[in-house]
Design an enzyme around this catalytic site. Structure first.
Site, PDB file in Angstrom:
ATOM      1  N   LYS A  51       0.810  -1.216   0.000  1.00 23.32           N
ATOM      2  CA  LYS A  51       0.000   0.000   0.000  1.00 23.32           C
ATOM      3  C   LYS A  51       0.851   1.277   0.000  1.00 23.32           C
ATOM      4  O   LYS A  51       0.401   2.327  -0.473  1.00 23.32           O
ATOM      5  CB  LYS A  51      -0.927   0.012   1.218  1.00 23.32           C
ATOM      6  CG  LYS A  51      -2.040  -1.006   1.199  1.00 23.32           C
ATOM      7  CD  LYS A  51      -3.166  -0.585   0.285  1.00 23.32           C
ATOM      8  CE  LYS A  51      -4.396  -1.463   0.449  1.00 23.32           C
ATOM      9  NZ  LYS A  51      -5.507  -1.029  -0.422  1.00 23.32           N
ATOM     10  N   SER A 301       1.460  -9.496  -0.402  1.00 24.23           N
ATOM     11  CA  SER A 301       1.005  -8.110  -0.308  1.00 24.23           C
ATOM     12  C   SER A 301       1.444  -7.394   0.961  1.00 24.23           C
ATOM     13  O   SER A 301       1.538  -6.170   0.979  1.00 24.23           O
ATOM     14  CB  SER A 301      -0.517  -8.045  -0.441  1.00 24.23           C
ATOM     15  OG  SER A 301      -1.138  -8.907   0.507  1.00 24.23           O
TER      16      SER A 301
END
Length: 316
Positions: A51, A301
């Protein structure tokens, strides 16, 4: 639509702020899958998740006039911490709207990175209304966690780095929630290797992306209950058409398969990944027969595990 040129520009913009994360391999997992697996480890990214790439690109894409009033978002996950740190790096304020029941570890992370937290009721309506009030009061720019072109371009830089290192991948697997990572990955991967096949993993208990692709319209999740809490969000109007065009398949996996994959990484690779990361590997394991003797990229991720909630989920 976001283009590969946008991804390359994002890479040039953010590379001095982000980590070029390692690509790891594991002999045991290769033997289990019957394939060569290459893991792009965004659990080693700043704030512990991919992110930070998208948040940094969005923040540093702002004009000076827009940036001076800061940024705002509503998030109780990795995007909140990512935006707080990206804004800190640019020297501007970040207002983070978080639900009152947000995990303490997430709140602490946002505070650590200098985010100005406003708590609200744990509903989507309350989040949006609180963010709108801050925008009206402060003139801050709203940065959506995934349905934002600059964010998507930034997320695509993980795949760009992976394919710079391993250019001849046959497949690439990523988890899907709102689709920012998946759409950015698909754009970069297909531009660099036209023959690569892009797959996503998604929890069966939060399979709205799978159903969206099947029905041809965005389906919103209905009471998702999954250990992969970062994947409970629905696709956005920007991410959805990219996924429709460039992603070959979304593979749904069970909670047991997610936990099994997470355990494999803990035990065999000796690294910490969060449940959302394990979804991509779970999809690889589920489709191992199709991947025999292929070269497969897997994007982990992130690595932010709320262990208190994790163990409560396992014992529920």
């Amino acid at each position: 639509m976001v283009t590969f040129a946008d991804v390359k520009q994002a890479y040039e913009r953010i590379s001095k702020h982000t980590n070029c994360t390692p690509v790891l391999t594991c002999k045991t997992l290769n033997e289990m899958a019957g394939a060569q697996l290459y893991f792009k480890c965004e659990n080693f990214q700043k704030v512990g998740a991919f992110k930070f790439r998208g948040a940094t690109n969005a923040v540093f894409s702002l004009s000076e006039a827009d940036a001076k009033n800061g940024v705002v978002t509503h998030s109780s996950g990795n995007h909140a911490a990512a935006l707080a740190l990206a804004a800190k790096n640019r020297g501007i304020p970040a207002w983070i709207v978080m639900p009152s029941n947000a995990p303490a570890v997430k709140v602490a992370a946002v505070k650590h990175y200098g985010g100005r937290i406003t708590f609200c009721e744990p509903t989507q309506k309350a989040r949006e209304e609180t963010a709108e009030r801050i925008i009206a009061e402060q003139g801050a720019t709203f940065i959506h966690p995934y349905n934002n072109e600059d964010v998507i371009a930034g997320q695509g830089t993980a795949a760009l780095e992976l394919l710079q290192e391993i250019p001849d991948l046959d497949f690439i697997f990523v988890p899907v929630g709102g689709g920012g990572l998946l759409s950015g990955t698909a754009i970069a991967a297909k531009a660099l290797n036209k023959n690569i096949r892009v797959f996503a993993g998604e929890p069966k208990n939060a399979d709205d992306a799978y159903r969206s692709v099947k029905t041809g319209k965005i389906v919103f999740p209905e009471n998702p209950n999954t250990i992969a809490d970062g994947l409970k969000t629905s696709l956005g109007e920007i991410t959805f058409p990219i996924i429709q065009k460039l992603v070959e398949e979304i593979v749904v996996v069970s909670e047991e398969e997610i936990i099994f994959a997470m355990r494999l990484v803990f035990e065999r690779m000796k690294i910490v990944i969060e449940p959302s990361s394990a979804v991509a590997l779970a999809a690889v394991v589920k489709h191992a027969e199709r991947l025999r003797v292929k070269k497969v990229g897997v994007i982990f991720s992130g690595g932010n595990v709320d262990f208190e909630r994790f163990f409560k989920f396992l014992n529920s």
